[in-house]
Design an enzyme around this catalytic site. Sequence first.
Site: not given
Length: 279
Positions: A133, A154, A178
Amino acid sequence: MTKADTIFKENIECILKEGVFSEQARPKYKDGTVANSKYVTGAFSEYDLSKGEFPITTLRPIAIKSAIKEVLWIYQDQSNSLEVLNDKYNVHYWNDWEVGDTGTIGERYGAVVKKHDIINKLLKQLETNPWNRRNIISLWDYQAFEETDGLLPCAFQTMFDVRRVDGEIYLDATLTQRSNDMLVAHHINAMQYVALQMMIAKHFGWKVGKFFYFINNLHIYDNQFEQAQELLRREPSNCQPRLVLNVPDGTNFFDIKAEDFELVDYDPVKPQLKFDLAI
């Protein structure tokens, strides 16, 4: 109406009705005025690629080939050079973000991938234990931000997981962003990382599974409200677009080219809309 078109219209309506206006905005239009936006926070969507759900709207044409070339520039070339992007891929929209006269976008994106050997480490981890994970790409590098100017990434984090279903391994991806210009860049960014997901899946001979997309700040700029209303008025095209990667299973990640991708059954509504970008 495709799932992407439904989500697109719902997001536009949500921003216009429930969004708030930005304050102390950084971006500017080319005439120097501040580029304010109306935004919502915490936008999330999910697409099951294995069932033909792809995050691309039919309400206006999306430049998918250029978007995929940008992904290759970042993750194969591992470059921040505008010369490479311009000459090798004939993609020029990053030129407005050149840092001074460096010919680069600063220590961002591909430069960070190369600095930390991110893609090779990811592929090695997935090969060694795909069920762990910790299969994460992160372009958020504070040291790089301090060393050079440049637009901060971004779409900055992607996480990968695998699932075994009926004997087949499916690769899922979660993109965290973001900030996202809903009308201009939303489907470009989403399809870029779907392409990356497909490249990694092909490298290992896996199936593509689900694509999850989280955006912290989803916005429409204050010079785009007319285009937003036009998109809401448009009826979607009667097609089911999907991206196909035409290479054999097991093809090396670094050998895949933009020409290997094909967007099929895509007939977007025209004419194209014009947008003045915020820089």
